[in-house]
Motif scaffolding. Structure first.
Motif, mmCIF file in Angstrom:
data_model
loop_
_atom_site.group_PDB
_atom_site.id
_atom_site.type_symbol
_atom_site.label_atom_id
_atom_site.label_comp_id
_atom_site.label_asym_id
_atom_site.label_seq_id
_atom_site.Cartn_x
_atom_site.Cartn_y
_atom_site.Cartn_z
ATOM 1 N N GLY A 1 -1.089 9.237 8.508
ATOM 2 C CA GLY A 1 -2.298 10.066 8.661
ATOM 3 C C GLY A 1 -2.672 10.942 7.495
ATOM 4 N N GLY A 2 -1.673 11.581 6.845
ATOM 5 C CA GLY A 2 -1.982 12.458 5.704
ATOM 6 C C GLY A 2 -3.083 13.457 6.030
ATOM 7 N N SER A 3 -3.869 13.809 5.022
ATOM 8 C CA SER A 3 -4.992 14.741 5.236
ATOM 9 C C SER A 3 -6.000 14.160 6.211
ATOM 10 C CB SER A 3 -5.706 15.041 3.910
ATOM 11 O OG SER A 3 -4.912 15.828 3.082
ATOM 12 N N GLU B 1 4.995 4.769 3.692
ATOM 13 C CA GLU B 1 4.520 6.146 3.900
ATOM 14 C C GLU B 1 5.688 7.115 3.710
ATOM 15 O OE1 GLU B 1 1.757 8.127 4.424
ATOM 16 O OE2 GLU B 1 3.276 9.700 4.551
ATOM 17 N N ALA B 2 5.469 8.126 2.860
ATOM 18 C CA ALA B 2 6.544 9.059 2.530
ATOM 19 C C ALA B 2 6.955 9.943 3.711
ATOM 20 C CB ALA B 2 6.098 9.939 1.361
ATOM 21 N N GLU B 3 5.991 10.334 4.525
ATOM 22 C CA GLU B 3 6.280 11.261 5.628
ATOM 23 C C GLU B 3 6.802 10.503 6.854
ATOM 24 O OE1 GLU B 3 5.631 14.823 5.136
ATOM 25 O OE2 GLU B 3 5.679 13.903 3.157
ATOM 26 N N VAL C 1 0.855 -1.180 0.000
ATOM 27 C CA VAL C 1 0.000 0.000 0.000
ATOM 28 C C VAL C 1 0.893 1.232 0.000
ATOM 29 C CG1 VAL C 1 -1.794 1.248 1.237
ATOM 30 C CG2 VAL C 1 -1.811 -1.254 1.248
ATOM 31 N N VAL C 2 0.663 2.121 -0.952
ATOM 32 C CA VAL C 2 1.469 3.341 -1.087
ATOM 33 C C VAL C 2 0.728 4.486 -0.401
ATOM 34 C CG1 VAL C 2 2.583 4.922 -2.710
ATOM 35 C CG2 VAL C 2 2.296 2.491 -3.315
ATOM 36 N N GLY C 3 1.167 4.842 0.807
ATOM 37 C CA GLY C 3 0.537 5.939 1.538
ATOM 38 C C GLY C 3 -0.260 5.430 2.722
HETATM 39 C C1 LIG Z 1 -8.192 20.221 7.316
HETATM 40 C C2 LIG Z 1 -8.970 19.200 6.532
HETATM 41 C C3 LIG Z 1 -10.251 18.825 6.962
HETATM 42 C C4 LIG Z 1 -10.990 17.886 6.224
HETATM 43 N N1 LIG Z 1 -12.205 17.472 6.687
HETATM 44 C C5 LIG Z 1 -12.881 16.512 6.022
HETATM 45 C C6 LIG Z 1 -14.081 15.950 6.533
HETATM 46 O O1 LIG Z 1 -14.492 16.224 7.657
HETATM 47 N N2 LIG Z 1 -14.764 15.067 5.756
HETATM 48 C C7 LIG Z 1 -14.307 14.687 4.530
HETATM 49 O O2 LIG Z 1 -14.969 13.906 3.863
HETATM 50 N N3 LIG Z 1 -13.126 15.127 4.053
HETATM 51 C C8 LIG Z 1 -12.404 16.014 4.767
HETATM 52 N N4 LIG Z 1 -11.192 16.425 4.294
HETATM 53 C C9 LIG Z 1 -10.632 15.787 3.078
HETATM 54 C C10 LIG Z 1 -10.115 14.380 3.416
HETATM 55 O O3 LIG Z 1 -9.447 14.404 4.657
HETATM 56 C C11 LIG Z 1 -9.158 13.857 2.341
HETATM 57 O O4 LIG Z 1 -9.744 13.963 1.069
HETATM 58 C C12 LIG Z 1 -8.825 12.379 2.621
HETATM 59 O O5 LIG Z 1 -8.154 12.247 3.852
HETATM 60 C C13 LIG Z 1 -7.935 11.843 1.514
HETATM 61 O O6 LIG Z 1 -7.534 10.550 1.862
HETATM 62 P P1 LIG Z 1 -6.334 9.889 1.066
HETATM 63 O O7 LIG Z 1 -6.056 8.604 1.699
HETATM 64 O O8 LIG Z 1 -6.623 9.946 -0.379
HETATM 65 O O9 LIG Z 1 -5.124 10.902 1.288
HETATM 66 P P2 LIG Z 1 -4.315 11.236 2.652
HETATM 67 O O10 LIG Z 1 -5.186 11.003 3.850
HETATM 68 O O11 LIG Z 1 -3.763 12.586 2.441
HETATM 69 O O12 LIG Z 1 -3.184 10.146 2.647
HETATM 70 C C14 LIG Z 1 -2.210 10.047 1.624
HETATM 71 C C15 LIG Z 1 -0.909 9.575 2.265
HETATM 72 O O13 LIG Z 1 -0.002 9.170 1.239
HETATM 73 C C16 LIG Z 1 1.292 9.654 1.572
HETATM 74 N N5 LIG Z 1 2.097 9.707 0.337
HETATM 75 C C17 LIG Z 1 2.052 10.608 -0.661
HETATM 76 N N6 LIG Z 1 2.894 10.280 -1.654
HETATM 77 C C18 LIG Z 1 3.491 9.112 -1.268
HETATM 78 C C19 LIG Z 1 4.465 8.271 -1.872
HETATM 79 N N7 LIG Z 1 4.990 8.535 -3.085
HETATM 80 N N8 LIG Z 1 4.892 7.160 -1.193
HETATM 81 C C20 LIG Z 1 4.376 6.859 0.039
HETATM 82 N N9 LIG Z 1 3.460 7.644 0.653
HETATM 83 C C21 LIG Z 1 3.004 8.748 -0.002
HETATM 84 C C22 LIG Z 1 1.010 10.993 2.210
HETATM 85 O O14 LIG Z 1 2.113 11.469 2.955
HETATM 86 C C23 LIG Z 1 -0.218 10.681 3.047
HETATM 87 O O15 LIG Z 1 0.129 10.214 4.330
HETATM 88 C C24 LIG Z 1 -10.435 17.346 5.027
HETATM 89 C C25 LIG Z 1 -9.158 17.712 4.615
HETATM 90 C C26 LIG Z 1 -8.425 18.621 5.363
HETATM 91 C C27 LIG Z 1 -7.039 18.965 4.887
#
Ligand SMILES: Cc1cc2nc3c(=O)[nH]c(=O)nc-3n(C[C@H](O)[C@H](O)[C@H](O)COP(=O)(O)OP(=O)(O)OC[C@H]3O[C@@H](n4cnc5c(N)ncnc54)[C@H](O)[C@@H]3O)c2cc1C
Length: 475
Positions: free
Chosen positions: A41-43, A35-37, A10-12
């Motif tokens: 947790g990311g967003s 996880e890159a960071e 899993v990437v991320g």
């Molecule tokens: C302040 C804030 C409040 C929000 N509130 C809500 C809410 O209440 N309800 C809602 O529906 N949405 C909300 N959102 C949006 C929602 O949080 C995001 O759309 C959602 O978390 C995205 O999930 P994800 O897994 O795609 O990305 P993320 O949760 O961002 O995870 C992606 C992960 O991948 C990692 N990564 C990136 N590139 C690489 C790589 N090359 N190799 C390894 N790891 C990598 C990142 O570092 C990160 O940890 C909010 C966003 C923010 C910023």
């Protein structure tokens, strides 16, 4: 990392990645998360955690009638049917089981009505046909903790500071990833690397609406949102979808932080366009406000008076009486002793502007907003404080911009099993995408509240389970 053979990589480790990993590990899969960071947790960990889901136990306990069919109809209508119905139906059907899975693991979503995104319970963000936004106790961070604990309990491994920069492809099939010079191999790979909000060139290219904010654009997404999914997509000729879409929130130019830190603008305020008239319900859902702003010609302004400025609470980074004063002293926020002078300063017709304020003073501060129905929006948000007339000089006007970039919607094209499709629509063997990295669920209109997290956790789970099954080791 090298030399190991995994069922699933899993990437991320954000919302989608942790959901995929916990789902697959729980079923006995050997899972590696990269996880890159330096932290998971990311967003997801920054979010309120609101999750939109239809036909849930929480809704039932509160007497809210809902179903995946109803959700599907609403979702497609709000997005003007510009999304693929097959994928959206699967998504709508899978939201409640995904939420229930997490609740069974220990996530707490109390059966109570919630009037704001940070209050645990069942809420809404103003564009739903029924209450569908589920906010857990502990918000997004609690979801991250729960899923990380679950995947670790079931033996998944996690490497931090491991930014995937390539896919291993053999005989047309994705069978691993690269991090720097190292390689790890697996039966399937899930790209869950989030969006690209922090890469300004990608934002310009794939979400040009954000350009309208110019220098005032600020990004609240997790630091890892750098668009790596788009770079990985190029390597395998993956198709993309969702170009031009994302979530921008309307703010006054002086706001630079998410409202948790920035605070809120004064309640007693109006927004006017270049004709000097109001053009929107100032409290309309964040899901649609950027579209309304984009429809206006010329600059638009948030207008309030001295009493409103002084009513702002202390303790926030942007919306405080002092900060507004400083902005006005610096000439960045317009300030004038009477309405005609303020109109001249912002270049709108003076007599129309004065009439607009008079009309406002005669309506909503006395309970009703016949033009924009803002009284209903405020009531739905549980606002009991009466709004005051705009009458205490000096008066202020701050430029409105689509300033806050939350998430981006251009991702790898996927089918309803979260399998990545190439530019011809064929499955790229061994590759999955979910969350913001997977395109096609988040559309042109954000179906708030909780659209993005529902996408992330639900499609993450679908990808994790299908990826594991595909790898042939499902328990
Ligand atoms: C302040 C804030 C409040 C929000 N509130 C809500 C809410 O209440 N309800 C809602 O529906 N949405 C909300 N959102 C949006 C929602 O949080 C995001 O759309 C959602 O978390 C995205 O999930 P994800 O897994 O795609 O990305 P993320 O949760 O961002 O995870 C992606 C992960 O991948 C990692 N990564 C990136 N590139 C690489 C790589 N090359 N190799 C390894 N790891 C990598 C990142 O570092 C990160 O940890 C909010 C966003 C923010 C910023």
């Amino acid at each position: 990392m090298s030399g190991d053979e995994w069922d699933l990589i899993v990437v991320g480790a954000g919302g989608a990645g942790l959901s995929a990993a916990a789902s697959a590990a729980e079923r006995g899969g050997r899972v590696l998360v990269l996880e890159a960071e330096d932290a998971v947790g990311g967003s997801m960990s920054l979010a309120a955690g609101m999750f939109t889901a239809a036909g849930t136990r929480v809704q039932e306990a509160l007497g809210v009638e809902d179903s995946p069919d109803r959700f599907f109809q609403h979702y497609m209508d709000l997005n003007q049917w510009r999304l693929q119905p097959g994928l959206i139906r699967t998504f709508c059907e899978a939201t409640a089981p995904t939420l229930h899975w997490m609740m069974d693991l220990g996530l707490e979503v109390p059966a109570q009505r919630s009037t704001n995104a940070h209050m645990p319970g069942l809420g809404h963000a103003g564009v739903e046909d029924v209450w569908r936004g589920h906010t857990p106790a502990g918000e997004g961070f609690a979801v991250v903790e729960l899923l990380e604990r679950t995947m670790r309990t079931h033996g998944a491994e996690l490497a931090l500071g491991a930014r995937v920069d390539g896919l291993v492809v053999e005989g047309g099939r994705v069978c691993g990833v690269r991090v720097g010079g190292e390689e790890a191999r697996a039966g399937a790979v899930v790209v869950a690397s989030g969006g690209f909000a922090h890469d300004r060139d990608l934002v310009d290219r794939y979400f040009p609406a954000a350009r309208a904010a110019g220098e005032h654009l600020f990004v609240v997404a997790g630091a890892g949102s750098r668009g790596d999914h788009l770079r990985l997509a190029e390597q395998v000729g993956a198709g993309l979808t969702g170009q031009g879409w994302g979530l921008l929130l309307v703010t006054a130019y002086l706001q630079r932080h998410h409202h948790w830190d920035s605070g809120f603008p004064p309640l007693s305020r109006i927004n006017v366009n270049s004709t000097g008239q109001r053009f929107m319900d100032e409290d309309v859902s964040y899901a649609v406000s950027a579209g309304i702003l984009a429809d206006q010609e010329g600059p638009c302004w948030m207008v309030f008076d001295e009493a409103a400025r002084l009513s702002l609470p202390e303790g926030f980074l942007d919306w405080t009486p002092e900060r507004v004063h400083e902005e006005a002293e610096a000439g960045r926020t317009h300030r004038a002793d009477d309405l005609a002078a303020l109109a001249a300063a912002i270049g709108v017709p003076g007599s129309t502007f004065v009439r607009t304020v008079e009309r406002w003073n005669q309506t909503l501060p006395h309970g009703l907003d016949p033009e924009f129905q803002r009284h209903l929006t405020l009531a739905a948000k549980g606002v009991a404080t009466p709004l005051t007339e705009l009458g205490t000089p000096p008066f202020y006007a701050a430029l409105l911009v689509p300033g806050e970039l939350v998430c981006t919607h251009t991702g790898l094209r996927i089918d309803s099993r979260a399998r990545v499709l190439d530019v011809r629509g064929d499955v790229v063997a061994g590759l999955y995408a979910a969350g913001e990295a997977g395109g096609g669920v988040l559309g042109n209109r954000y179906v708030g509240g909780g659209n993005a997290i529902a996408n992330s956790l639900t499609l993450g789970r679908i990808a994790g389970l299908d990826g594991l099954e595909h790898a042939g080791r499902s328990a």
